[in-house]
Design a protein around this motif. Structure first.
Motif, PDB file in Angstrom:
ATOM      1  N   GLU A 180       0.824  -1.205   0.000  1.00 33.13           N
ATOM      2  CA  GLU A 180       0.000   0.000   0.000  1.00 33.13           C
ATOM      3  C   GLU A 180       0.860   1.258   0.000  1.00 33.13           C
ATOM      4  O   GLU A 180       0.591   2.213  -0.740  1.00 33.13           O
ATOM      5  N   GLU A 181       1.905   1.267   0.827  1.00 31.45           N
ATOM      6  CA  GLU A 181       2.792   2.427   0.896  1.00 31.45           C
ATOM      7  C   GLU A 181       3.529   2.649  -0.424  1.00 31.45           C
ATOM      8  O   GLU A 181       3.600   3.776  -0.925  1.00 31.45           O
ATOM      9  N   LEU A 182       4.073   1.569  -0.970  1.00 32.06           N
ATOM     10  CA  LEU A 182       4.791   1.690  -2.237  1.00 32.06           C
ATOM     11  C   LEU A 182       3.865   2.159  -3.342  1.00 32.06           C
ATOM     12  O   LEU A 182       4.223   3.026  -4.145  1.00 32.06           O
ATOM     13  N   ALA A 183       2.673   1.606  -3.390  1.00 32.58           N
ATOM     14  CA  ALA A 183       1.703   2.011  -4.415  1.00 32.58           C
ATOM     15  C   ALA A 183       1.409   3.500  -4.325  1.00 32.58           C
ATOM     16  O   ALA A 183       1.365   4.197  -5.343  1.00 32.58           O
ATOM     17  N   ALA A 184       1.239   3.995  -3.115  1.00 32.49           N
ATOM     18  CA  ALA A 184       0.959   5.421  -2.928  1.00 32.49           C
ATOM     19  C   ALA A 184       2.138   6.277  -3.403  1.00 32.49           C
ATOM     20  O   ALA A 184       1.943   7.256  -4.131  1.00 32.49           O
ATOM     21  N   TRP A 185       3.337   5.922  -3.001  1.00 35.20           N
ATOM     22  CA  TRP A 185       4.523   6.692  -3.387  1.00 35.20           C
ATOM     23  C   TRP A 185       4.807   6.603  -4.884  1.00 35.20           C
ATOM     24  O   TRP A 185       5.284   7.557  -5.494  1.00 35.20           O
ATOM     25  N   ALA A 186       4.534   5.438  -5.487  1.00 34.16           N
ATOM     26  CA  ALA A 186       4.820   5.231  -6.911  1.00 34.16           C
ATOM     27  C   ALA A 186       3.653   5.649  -7.814  1.00 34.16           C
ATOM     28  O   ALA A 186       3.770   5.584  -9.033  1.00 34.16           O
ATOM     29  N   HIS A 187       2.547   6.047  -7.181  1.00 31.09           N
ATOM     30  CA  HIS A 187       1.348   6.467  -7.925  1.00 31.09           C
ATOM     31  C   HIS A 187       0.821   5.360  -8.835  1.00 31.09           C
ATOM     32  O   HIS A 187       0.512   5.593 -10.004  1.00 31.09           O
TER      33      HIS A 187
END
Length: 80
Positions: A28-35
């Motif tokens: 979830e965190e990576l998805a948010a940061w990577a858009h």
């Protein structure tokens, strides 16, 4: 920090998953940061590469190359 040689979707999957965990991030965190969508990361980490990724790996294979994933700033990082 690891360096990964990638020539198959399974190897790409392992590299991405390991790099994410090494960074201490959830999907979830990576998805948010990577858009990107978390579901997209899940698909990648399960080794189910998109047709575009598979074609890229196929082209590299025909040319006799592998993809190498290195941390930014690593001695073999061409941007250094």
């Amino acid at each position: 920090m690891a360096v990964w040689r990638v020539s198959t979707p399974a190897q790409l999957s392992a590299a991405l998953s390991s790099a994410r965990r090494e960074a201490g991030m959830t999907q979830e965190e990576l998805a948010a940061w990577a858009h990107v969508n978390r579901r997209y990361l899940t698909v990648l980490e399960q080794g189910r590469a998109s047709l575009q990724v598979q074609r890229l790996l196929d082209v590299l294979n025909v040319l006799g190359y592998d993809m190498v994933i290195v941390p930014k700033g690593h001695p073999i990082d061409p941007a250094r």
